[in-house]
Structure formats: C-alpha cells, structure tokens
Design an enzyme around this catalytic site. Structure first.
Site, PDB file in Angstrom:
ATOM      1  N   PHE A  11       3.480   3.975  -2.805  1.00 49.55           N
ATOM      2  CA  PHE A  11       3.971   4.355  -4.125  1.00 49.55           C
ATOM      3  C   PHE A  11       5.491   4.274  -4.088  1.00 49.55           C
ATOM      4  O   PHE A  11       6.113   4.605  -3.082  1.00 49.55           O
ATOM      5  CB  PHE A  11       3.558   5.788  -4.477  1.00 49.55           C
ATOM      6  CG  PHE A  11       2.078   5.985  -4.574  1.00 49.55           C
ATOM      7  CD1 PHE A  11       1.384   5.563  -5.697  1.00 49.55           C
ATOM      8  CD2 PHE A  11       1.375   6.602  -3.549  1.00 49.55           C
ATOM      9  CE1 PHE A  11       0.018   5.755  -5.793  1.00 49.55           C
ATOM     10  CE2 PHE A  11       0.008   6.786  -3.632  1.00 49.55           C
ATOM     11  CZ  PHE A  11      -0.674   6.368  -4.755  1.00 49.55           C
ATOM     12  N   PHE A  16       0.852  -1.166   0.000  1.00 48.85           N
ATOM     13  CA  PHE A  16       0.000   0.000   0.000  1.00 48.85           C
ATOM     14  C   PHE A  16       0.890   1.219   0.000  1.00 48.85           C
ATOM     15  O   PHE A  16       0.917   1.989   0.942  1.00 48.85           O
ATOM     16  CB  PHE A  16      -0.917  -0.010   1.236  1.00 48.85           C
ATOM     17  CG  PHE A  16      -1.867  -1.177   1.226  1.00 48.85           C
ATOM     18  CD1 PHE A  16      -3.007  -1.148   0.430  1.00 48.85           C
ATOM     19  CD2 PHE A  16      -1.595  -2.319   1.967  1.00 48.85           C
ATOM     20  CE1 PHE A  16      -3.874  -2.224   0.404  1.00 48.85           C
ATOM     21  CE2 PHE A  16      -2.465  -3.405   1.932  1.00 48.85           C
ATOM     22  CZ  PHE A  16      -3.602  -3.362   1.147  1.00 48.85           C
TER      23      PHE A  16
END
Ligand code: CUA
Length: 155
Positions: free
Chosen positions: A78, A76
């Site tokens: 980037f 979860f």
C-alpha cells in the site's frame, strides 16, 4: 378453497422464512448500519499516479479540520504503507488499485473495503483508541498477497 393441512403448514413456513430474511436486512441496515457502498467513482487504473486525486498519496488535514487519507494499492504493498491519523476524528479513506483487485481491511475495526482497479473506494471511520492497527489485503492478488500489509498509527 380447500388447502391440505400439510400444504398449509409449508405455506406458513415459507412465509415465515421470507419474513425472517426481510427482518434480517432491516436490522442489519438500520440497527448495525451495514449497507452496500454508496460511493461510485471511477478512475483510469493505468494513470493513477498522474491523476491529481492520487498523485500525492498520504494524509491531508483540510482547513475545516477533516482528515483525508489517499492510498494506492498495488502488488504487493500500500502506498503509503504507514498512515498516521488523529484519534477521535472522522478519517475519510480513499483507496484505488493500479493493478489487481485488492482488499483494504483495518484489523480490529469494521473498516474494510474491496479495492477494484478502475474505481475509487471511499469510507469514513473514527478511531476511538490510540495505537497501531494492521492493514491487510484480504483479496487474493497474486504470489505476494500474504505479504501485502500496512499500518495505521492512531495518535
Ligand atoms: Cu493485495 Cu492480496
């Protein structure tokens, strides 16, 4: 041909509604530049890390001065989660997902795209103001969705 008075009213009303709809599409696409994505590029979601396009995620300033940012979305987070870009220059973001469908929204701007496994999402945005911008995932992607975020630092 004899058309009933009320029938005629409804015909004109239906015609007016259609004209409003078509007008709305014209105004948003030509005046506000809101249009569907035109970039369709595919990638094998199981081999994102090995793909030369995404093997080294991050910011790249090309010799011609253009700024390219490669981002991989995964549960979860980037990768990278903190992105430093210059102010006042067009920045091209290229984002893909390794697992579920994610979102990539830079809060406070109209930079926003879905990130779908198997596809590369691409858009270009110019930051006019320096500062920190929050990146949020706006597609429900699992238990940690609410914690999936990053930031863009405009210098
Ligand atoms: Cu990723 Cu929600």
């Amino acid at each position: 041909m004899n058309v009933d008075f009320y029938e005629r009213i409804w015909m004109w009303f239906a015609g007016a509604v259609i004209a409003v709809f078509i007008g709305t599409i014209a105004v948003t696409s030509f005046a506000f530049a809101i249009r569907p994505p035109s970039h369709a590029e595919t990638i094998d979601p199981t081999k994102v890390m090995q793909d030369p396009r995404f093997a080294t995620p991050g910011v790249e300033v090309r010799p011609d001065g253009t700024v390219h940012v490669t981002v991989t979305a995964m549960m979860f987070t980037f990768l990278p989660s903190e992105i430093h870009v210059p102010r006042g220059r067009p920045v091209t973001f290229r984002v893909t997902s390794m697992d579920a469908t994610h979102g990539f929204e830079i809060a406070g701007t109209n930079a926003n795209t879905m990130v779908i496994p198997g596809y590369v999402s691409q858009f270009t945005y110019t930051f006019d103001r320096p500062g920190e911008y929050l990146i949020v995932c706006n597609e429900y992607c699992g238990m940690g969705h609410h914690a999936m975020q990053g930031k863009v630092v405009v210098e």
